[in-house]
Design an enzyme around this catalytic site. Sequence first.
Site, mmCIF file in Angstrom:
data_model
loop_
_atom_site.group_PDB
_atom_site.id
_atom_site.type_symbol
_atom_site.label_atom_id
_atom_site.label_comp_id
_atom_site.label_asym_id
_atom_site.label_seq_id
_atom_site.Cartn_x
_atom_site.Cartn_y
_atom_site.Cartn_z
ATOM 1 C CD GLN A 97 -2.418 -1.155 2.753
ATOM 2 O OE1 GLN A 97 -3.405 -0.430 3.028
ATOM 3 N NE2 GLN A 97 -1.999 -2.030 3.760
ATOM 4 C CG ASN A 98 3.965 1.357 2.508
ATOM 5 O OD1 ASN A 98 2.987 1.494 2.887
ATOM 6 N ND2 ASN A 98 4.953 0.558 2.913
ATOM 7 C CG HIS A 115 -2.962 2.562 -1.691
ATOM 8 N ND1 HIS A 115 -2.786 2.343 -0.402
ATOM 9 C CD2 HIS A 115 -4.080 1.940 -2.185
ATOM 10 C CE1 HIS A 115 -3.808 1.600 -0.052
ATOM 11 N NE2 HIS A 115 -4.905 1.431 -1.121
ATOM 12 C CB CYS A 123 -1.947 13.382 -18.396
ATOM 13 S SG CYS A 123 -3.170 14.804 -19.050
ATOM 14 N N GLY A 184 2.495 -4.687 9.039
ATOM 15 C CA GLY A 184 2.516 -3.167 9.336
ATOM 16 C C GLY A 184 1.422 -2.343 8.622
HETATM 17 P P1 OAD Z 1 -1.480 2.881 9.245
HETATM 18 O O1 OAD Z 1 -0.716 4.154 9.482
HETATM 19 O O2 OAD Z 1 -2.930 3.032 9.344
HETATM 20 O O3 OAD Z 1 -1.083 1.658 10.186
HETATM 21 C C1 OAD Z 1 0.330 1.670 10.341
HETATM 22 C C2 OAD Z 1 0.363 0.286 10.989
HETATM 23 O O4 OAD Z 1 1.873 -0.014 11.133
HETATM 24 C C3 OAD Z 1 0.044 0.290 12.689
HETATM 25 O O5 OAD Z 1 -0.844 -0.541 12.617
HETATM 26 C C4 OAD Z 1 1.184 0.202 13.508
HETATM 27 O O6 OAD Z 1 1.052 -0.467 14.679
HETATM 28 C C5 OAD Z 1 2.008 -0.502 12.285
HETATM 29 N N1 OAD Z 1 3.569 -0.311 12.735
HETATM 30 C C6 OAD Z 1 4.123 0.752 13.336
HETATM 31 N N2 OAD Z 1 5.549 0.671 13.472
HETATM 32 C C7 OAD Z 1 5.778 -0.476 12.800
HETATM 33 C C8 OAD Z 1 6.785 -1.315 12.804
HETATM 34 N N3 OAD Z 1 8.132 -0.999 13.005
HETATM 35 N N4 OAD Z 1 6.797 -2.558 12.144
HETATM 36 C C9 OAD Z 1 5.654 -3.234 11.528
HETATM 37 N N5 OAD Z 1 4.409 -2.406 11.823
HETATM 38 C C10 OAD Z 1 4.508 -1.313 12.502
HETATM 39 O O7 OAD Z 1 -0.885 2.507 7.673
HETATM 40 P P2 OAD Z 1 -1.617 1.731 6.623
HETATM 41 O O8 OAD Z 1 -2.336 0.744 7.139
HETATM 42 O O9 OAD Z 1 -0.594 1.211 5.625
HETATM 43 O O10 OAD Z 1 -3.626 5.422 1.546
HETATM 44 O O11 OAD Z 1 -2.179 2.698 5.705
HETATM 45 C C11 OAD Z 1 -3.379 2.317 4.883
HETATM 46 C C12 OAD Z 1 -3.422 3.344 3.662
HETATM 47 O O12 OAD Z 1 -4.217 4.408 4.586
HETATM 48 C C13 OAD Z 1 -2.311 4.048 3.175
HETATM 49 O O13 OAD Z 1 -1.860 3.231 2.010
HETATM 50 C C14 OAD Z 1 -2.755 5.327 2.786
HETATM 51 C C15 OAD Z 1 -3.385 5.683 4.150
HETATM 52 O O14 OAD Z 1 -4.260 6.656 3.903
HETATM 53 C C16 OAD Z 1 -3.634 6.296 0.483
HETATM 54 O O15 OAD Z 1 -2.935 7.031 0.728
HETATM 55 C C17 OAD Z 1 -4.530 5.806 -0.446
#
Ligand code: OAD
Length: 242
Positions: A97-98, A115, A123, A184
Site C-alpha cells: 500500500q506504500n 496505491h 496527466c 504493518g
Molecule cells: P497505518 O498508518 O494506518 O498503519 C500503520 C501500522 O503500522 C499500524 O498498525 C502500526 O501499529 C504499524 N507499525 C508501526 N511501526 C511498525 C513497525 N516497526 N513494524 C511493523 N508495523 C508497524 O498505515 P496503513 O495501514 O498502511 O492510503 O494505511 C493504509 C492506507 O491508508 C495507506 O496506504 C494510505 C493511508 O491513507 C492512501 O494514501 C490511499
Amino acid sequence: MPAPVEIGPQDRLFVLTGAGVSAESGLPTFRDSNGLWNGYRVEEVATPEAWMEDAEKVWRFYSMRRRDALRCEPNPAHYALADLERDLGDRLFLCTQNVDPLHERAGSKRLLHMHGELFRSRCEAECGRPDFFDDGIYETAADIPRCQCGAQIRPHIVWFGEMPFDMDRIFAELDRCTMLAVIGSSGTVYPAAGFVQQAHRSGARTIYIGPERPLNATMFSEVVLGKAGEVLPGLFTVPKPD
Ligand code: OAD
C-alpha cells in the site's frame, strides 16, 4: 522470537505491506501520527476534490514526501522480503500500500504498488500518455508541469475515492495463495483491509506482523507482535530440496 513459519514447496505466499514496514526507515505511518504528515491532514491533500481545489498544495505535500523518501534507506524488513523473493520466485507475490520506493531499493522485483508510486506522475486528463518517472519538486502553481495535451501533471497516487491499481491481478493472487502475511497495516483502509477475509475463504493460513493488533486482527489465524525489522528476518524458512 516467534516460531519460524515454514514455506513448503507447494505454498504460495501473498505479502501485503503497509506504512509500518517503512516505519523503521524513518517514514511516519498515517494513524500513528493521527493522520497528520508533518502538518498536513491526509484527507485534505489526498482526494480528487483537494486536487481540484488546490493543486499547488497537493504538489507541495507530495514534493515533501519525495524529499522525505529520498532521505530514507530500506530497513531489515524490506531486505528480508527481497531475500524471500530470491528463494520463492513467483511463489511470492508482494503487494504494497506504500508509495515509497523502499521495497524496490532493497531488491524486490515482483512488486505491485496498489496505491501508486511517489516517484511517478501522469496527466490529470488521462489523455493517453502513460505514467512516467518523475522526481520533480513542485512548490508553486507555476512549477506544476503540463502534459503535451495542456492538462496538469498529477501525482501517480491513488487518492481516497479512487480505485486502487490492478485489483483483478490482486484478487487472482489472493485466490491462489496458501499463505497471506500482512505487515504493518492498521486494517482500516479498504479494499486492502479485506484481503485477509478473501485469503481465509480460499483456505490460506493468515499471519499479521506488527507491534500492535490491527483493527481486523480477529480475521487472522496468527498475530505476531513485534517490529517488522526485528521479526521478519528469519521468520519465514524455505527448506532447500534434498
Ligand atoms: P497505518 O498508518 O494506518 O498503519 C500503520 C501500522 O503500522 C499500524 O498498525 C502500526 O501499529 C504499524 N507499525 C508501526 N511501526 C511498525 C513497525 N516497526 N513494524 C511493523 N508495523 C508497524 O498505515 P496503513 O495501514 O498502511 O492510503 O494505511 C493504509 C492506507 O491508508 C495507506 O496506504 C494510505 C493511508 O491513507 C492512501 O494514501 C490511499
